[in-house]
Scaffold this motif. Structure first.
Motif, PDB file in Angstrom:
ATOM      1  N   ASN A 166       0.838  -1.193   0.000  1.00 13.14           N
ATOM      2  CA  ASN A 166       0.000   0.000   0.000  1.00 13.14           C
ATOM      3  C   ASN A 166       0.879   1.252   0.000  1.00 13.14           C
ATOM      4  OD1 ASN A 166      -1.714   2.207   0.809  1.00 13.14           O
ATOM      5  ND2 ASN A 166      -3.202   0.708   1.549  1.00 13.14           N
ATOM      6  N   GLU A 167       0.763   2.070  -1.043  1.00 17.83           N
ATOM      7  CA  GLU A 167       1.637   3.231  -1.198  1.00 17.83           C
ATOM      8  C   GLU A 167       1.500   4.239  -0.065  1.00 17.83           C
ATOM      9  OE1 GLU A 167       1.156   5.001  -4.995  1.00 17.83           O
ATOM     10  OE2 GLU A 167       1.923   3.266  -6.103  1.00 17.83           O
ATOM     11  N   ARG A 168       0.332   4.283   0.585  1.00 18.24           N
ATOM     12  CA  ARG A 168       0.133   5.228   1.686  1.00 18.24           C
ATOM     13  C   ARG A 168       0.959   4.867   2.912  1.00 18.24           C
ATOM     14  NH1 ARG A 168      -6.207   5.389   2.532  1.00 18.24           N
ATOM     15  NH2 ARG A 168      -5.865   3.147   2.248  1.00 18.24           N
ATOM     16  N   ILE A 170       4.096   3.528   2.721  1.00 18.60           N
ATOM     17  CA  ILE A 170       5.527   3.674   2.456  1.00 18.60           C
ATOM     18  C   ILE A 170       6.136   4.853   3.216  1.00 18.60           C
ATOM     19  CG2 ILE A 170       7.288   4.008   0.684  1.00 18.60           C
ATOM     20  CD1 ILE A 170       5.906   1.245   0.692  1.00 18.60           C
ATOM     21  N   PRO A 171       5.498   6.043   3.222  1.00 15.12           N
ATOM     22  CA  PRO A 171       6.064   7.150   4.016  1.00 15.12           C
ATOM     23  C   PRO A 171       6.121   6.841   5.504  1.00 15.12           C
ATOM     24  CG  PRO A 171       4.432   7.959   2.459  1.00 15.12           C
ATOM     25  CD  PRO A 171       4.316   6.469   2.458  1.00 15.12           C
ATOM     26  N   VAL A 172       5.182   6.049   5.976  1.00 18.56           N
ATOM     27  CA  VAL A 172       5.167   5.658   7.390  1.00 18.56           C
ATOM     28  C   VAL A 172       6.396   4.821   7.723  1.00 18.56           C
ATOM     29  CG1 VAL A 172       3.929   4.316   9.144  1.00 18.56           C
ATOM     30  CG2 VAL A 172       2.650   5.762   7.531  1.00 18.56           C
ATOM     31  N   CYS A 173       6.655   3.797   6.905  1.00 18.16           N
ATOM     32  CA  CYS A 173       7.821   2.939   7.124  1.00 18.16           C
ATOM     33  C   CYS A 173       9.112   3.734   6.968  1.00 18.16           C
ATOM     34  CB  CYS A 173       7.810   1.765   6.149  1.00 18.16           C
ATOM     35  SG  CYS A 173       6.465   0.600   6.408  1.00 18.16           S
ATOM     36  N   HIS A 174       9.139   4.607   5.975  1.00 13.90           N
ATOM     37  CA  HIS A 174      10.336   5.417   5.737  1.00 13.90           C
ATOM     38  C   HIS A 174      10.629   6.300   6.948  1.00 13.90           C
ATOM     39  CE1 HIS A 174      13.400   7.523   3.488  1.00 13.90           C
ATOM     40  NE2 HIS A 174      12.815   8.684   3.724  1.00 13.90           N
ATOM     41  N   TYR A 175       9.589   6.897   7.515  1.00 19.70           N
ATOM     42  CA  TYR A 175       9.783   7.767   8.675  1.00 19.70           C
ATOM     43  C   TYR A 175      10.297   6.959   9.886  1.00 19.70           C
ATOM     44  CZ  TYR A 175       8.952  11.257  12.267  1.00 19.70           C
ATOM     45  OH  TYR A 175       9.118  12.147  13.305  1.00 19.70           O
ATOM     46  N   LEU A 189       2.372   9.726  12.335  1.00 20.18           N
ATOM     47  CA  LEU A 189       2.398   8.717  11.274  1.00 20.18           C
ATOM     48  C   LEU A 189       1.074   8.690  10.522  1.00 20.18           C
ATOM     49  CD1 LEU A 189       4.217   5.775  13.113  1.00 20.18           C
ATOM     50  CD2 LEU A 189       5.196   7.401  11.486  1.00 20.18           C
ATOM     51  N   ALA A 190      -0.029   8.852  11.239  1.00 22.53           N
ATOM     52  CA  ALA A 190      -1.345   8.879  10.600  1.00 22.53           C
ATOM     53  C   ALA A 190      -1.455  10.086   9.672  1.00 22.53           C
ATOM     54  CB  ALA A 190      -2.438   8.921  11.663  1.00 22.53           C
ATOM     55  N   GLU A 191      -0.871  11.194  10.095  1.00 18.46           N
ATOM     56  CA  GLU A 191      -0.872  12.402   9.272  1.00 18.46           C
ATOM     57  C   GLU A 191      -0.097  12.170   7.984  1.00 18.46           C
ATOM     58  OE1 GLU A 191       1.015  16.870   9.640  1.00 18.46           O
ATOM     59  OE2 GLU A 191       0.146  15.968  11.451  1.00 18.46           O
ATOM     60  N   LYS A 192       1.054  11.479   8.091  1.00 17.40           N
ATOM     61  CA  LYS A 192       1.866  11.194   6.907  1.00 17.40           C
ATOM     62  C   LYS A 192       1.150  10.235   5.956  1.00 17.40           C
ATOM     63  CE  LYS A 192       6.438  12.126   8.814  1.00 17.40           C
ATOM     64  NZ  LYS A 192       6.671  13.212   7.801  1.00 17.40           N
ATOM     65  N   ALA A 193       0.347   9.323   6.512  1.00 13.16           N
ATOM     66  CA  ALA A 193      -0.391   8.360   5.693  1.00 13.16           C
ATOM     67  C   ALA A 193      -1.707   8.936   5.184  1.00 13.16           C
ATOM     68  CB  ALA A 193      -0.664   7.095   6.493  1.00 13.16           C
ATOM     69  N   LYS A 194      -2.047  10.129   5.680  1.00  8.99           N
ATOM     70  CA  LYS A 194      -3.294  10.798   5.306  1.00  8.99           C
ATOM     71  C   LYS A 194      -4.506   9.929   5.621  1.00  8.99           C
ATOM     72  CE  LYS A 194      -1.321  13.792   1.714  1.00  8.99           C
ATOM     73  NZ  LYS A 194       0.078  13.595   2.154  1.00  8.99           N
ATOM     74  N   MET A 195      -4.533   9.416   6.845  1.00 12.70           N
ATOM     75  CA  MET A 195      -5.663   8.624   7.330  1.00 12.70           C
ATOM     76  C   MET A 195      -5.756   8.756   8.841  1.00 12.70           C
ATOM     77  SD  MET A 195      -4.203   4.700   6.932  1.00 12.70           S
ATOM     78  CE  MET A 195      -3.656   4.876   5.232  1.00 12.70           C
ATOM     79  N   SER A 196      -6.828   8.273   9.411  1.00 17.19           N
ATOM     80  CA  SER A 196      -6.986   8.334  10.865  1.00 17.19           C
ATOM     81  C   SER A 196      -6.051   7.344  11.540  1.00 17.19           C
ATOM     82  CB  SER A 196      -8.432   8.022  11.249  1.00 17.19           C
ATOM     83  OG  SER A 196      -8.729   6.661  10.976  1.00 17.19           O
ATOM     84  N   VAL A 197      -5.807   7.569  12.822  1.00 17.35           N
ATOM     85  CA  VAL A 197      -4.952   6.658  13.588  1.00 17.35           C
ATOM     86  C   VAL A 197      -5.521   5.250  13.559  1.00 17.35           C
ATOM     87  CG1 VAL A 197      -4.141   6.079  15.906  1.00 17.35           C
ATOM     88  CG2 VAL A 197      -3.991   8.436  15.092  1.00 17.35           C
ATOM     89  N   ARG A 198      -6.817   5.154  13.761  1.00 19.46           N
ATOM     90  CA  ARG A 198      -7.467   3.838  13.784  1.00 19.46           C
ATOM     91  C   ARG A 198      -7.318   3.122  12.442  1.00 19.46           C
ATOM     92  NH1 ARG A 198     -13.578   2.769  16.161  1.00 19.46           N
ATOM     93  NH2 ARG A 198     -13.489   0.486  16.085  1.00 19.46           N
ATOM     94  N   SER A 199      -7.531   3.866  11.349  1.00 19.18           N
ATOM     95  CA  SER A 199      -7.389   3.253  10.015  1.00 19.18           C
ATOM     96  C   SER A 199      -5.951   2.849   9.746  1.00 19.18           C
ATOM     97  CB  SER A 199      -7.855   4.236   8.938  1.00 19.18           C
ATOM     98  OG  SER A 199      -9.234   4.481   9.040  1.00 19.18           O
ATOM     99  N   LEU A 200      -5.007   3.704  10.140  1.00 16.82           N
ATOM    100  CA  LEU A 200      -3.595   3.382   9.943  1.00 16.82           C
ATOM    101  C   LEU A 200      -3.218   2.091  10.658  1.00 16.82           C
ATOM    102  CD1 LEU A 200      -0.678   3.916   9.109  1.00 16.82           C
ATOM    103  CD2 LEU A 200      -0.456   5.423  11.102  1.00 16.82           C
ATOM    104  N   GLN A 201      -3.603   1.980  11.905  1.00 16.78           N
ATOM    105  CA  GLN A 201      -3.254   0.786  12.685  1.00 16.78           C
ATOM    106  C   GLN A 201      -3.875  -0.470  12.082  1.00 16.78           C
ATOM    107  OE1 GLN A 201      -4.643   2.242  16.510  1.00 16.78           O
ATOM    108  NE2 GLN A 201      -2.541   2.629  17.196  1.00 16.78           N
TER     109      GLN A 201
END
Length: 269
Positions: A166-168, A170-175, A189-201
Motif C-alpha cells: 500500500n503506497e500510503r 511507504i512514508p510511514v515505514c520510511h519515517y 504517522l497517521a498524518e503522513k499516511a493521510k488517514m486516521s490513527v485507527r485506520s492506519l493501525q
C-alpha cells in the motif's frame, strides 16, 4: 553480446538469471570477504546460506530478512532475491541443491539460528568447498544436512520485516526507519499516511501482519545488530543509540526478537 559472471559455480547472465551446467546433485561454495552487487537474481537450485561472520539482508517477496552471524537462510528454487550488507566482513558458506525432499519446509523461505550440531556439520562440509567432482561421502553428507533442516528450524518469523504494498504506508515505514531512535508518534504517522490513527493501525496490521509498535521494535533491533557487528561500541552505547533508556530494556527487547541476549566480542573492550 552477453557478459557472463561466475557466482558460486553458476554462470550469471545480464538478465540476472543463472545458467546451471553443473551435474552434481549438491555442492558448497565458501568465500571470505563476500562482495555484494545488489542485483536481484534467481536460479533453479535451492539455496542454503550460512553466515559465519557478519550479517546479510535478503530482499524476497516484499519482505526483508535479516541473517546475522551464526544463522542460515533457506531460499527455495526459483525464488528471486537481492542481498545487501554494511558489515565490514561477511564470510559465507552457500550450499546449492538441485532437488529437495517433498515437505512444506523446503517450499518457503526460512531463517533460523544454527545450533552447535548443525554448525559442526556445516563447518565439516567446508572441506568440499568449490569441489564439483563426484564424491560419495559428500553426496550422503549433504543429503543428511538437507533432511535435518526442518528439525533444526524452530522459528523463522522473528527475523523478517515486511514491506507493505500500500503506497500510503511507504512514508510511514520510511519515517520509522529514519527516526527509530525516538518514541513512536502514531498521530504523526497517521498524518503522513493521510488517514486516521485507527485506520492506519488496522491497514498496517492487515498489510504487514504486525503492528506499528512491532515494526518499530524490529527496526531498532536490526539496527542494533549492525552496530554490534562494528565492535566499536559497548552494549550500553548501542542501547542508547537505538532509543532505549537502559541496557536492561534493550536486552529484554533484543531477547524477545532474537531469542538470545546481545553480546560483543569481549576482546575488543
Amino acid at each position: 553480446m552477453q557478459n557472463d559472471k561466475i557466482k558460486c559455480g553458476l554462470k550469471e547472465r545480464t538478465d540476472s538469471q543463472f545458467i546451471d551446467t553443473i551435474e552434481k546433485e549438491a555442492y558448497v561454495w565458501c568465500e571470505k570477504n563476500w562482495k555484494h552487487d545488489d542485483n536481484e537474481h534467481s536460479h533453479t537450485r535451492s539455496q542454503l546460506t550460512f553466515v559465519e561472520e557478519g550479517y546479510q539482508y535478503f530482499y524476497i517477496d516484499q519482505k526483508i530478512y535479516l541473517v546475522p552471524q551464526n544463522h542460515v537462510i533457506w531460499i527455495p528454487s526459483g525464488k528471486a532475491h537481492r542481498i545487501t550488507s554494511e558489515a565490514k566482513t561477511v564470510n559465507l558458506m552457500v550450499f546449492l541443491f538441485k532437488s529437495v525432499f517433498n515437505e512444506n519446509f523446503y517450499q518457503n523461505v526460512q531463517v533460523f539460528a544454527v545450533n552447535s550440531v548443525l554448525k559442526e556439520m556445516l563447518l565439516y562440509a567446508s572441506k568440499w568447498s568449490q569441489s564439483l567432482t563426484e564424491d560419495e561421502e559428500q553426496e550422503i553428507f549433504f543429503k543428511a544436512i538437507l533432511k535435518s533442516l526442518p528439525n533444526f528450524c524452530k522459528e523463522s518469523s522473528f527475523l523478517e520485516i515486511p514491506v507493505p504494498k500500500n503506497e500510503r504506508l511507504i512514508p510511514v515505514c520510511h519515517y520509522i526507519n529514519l527516526n527509530f531512535k525516538y518514541n513512536l508518534d502514531v498521530d504523526l504517522l497517521a498524518e503522513k499516511a493521510k488517514m486516521s490513527v485507527r485506520s492506519l493501525q488496522r491497514i498496517f496490521k492487515n498489510e504487514t501482519g504486525i503492528t506499528l509498535q512491532k515494526y518499530h521494535q524490529l527496526t531498532r533491533i536490526l539496527k542494533s545488530i549492525e552496530l554490534i557487528d562494528t565492535k566499536q561500541y559497548t552494549l550500553s552505547q548501542i542501547a542508547y543509540f537505538v532509543g532505549y533508556q537502559s541496557l536492561s530494556a534493550f536486552t529484554s527487547s533484543y531477547f524477545s526478537i532474537m531469542k538470545s541476549k546481545p553480546k560483543i566480542n569481549k576482546e575488543k573492550f
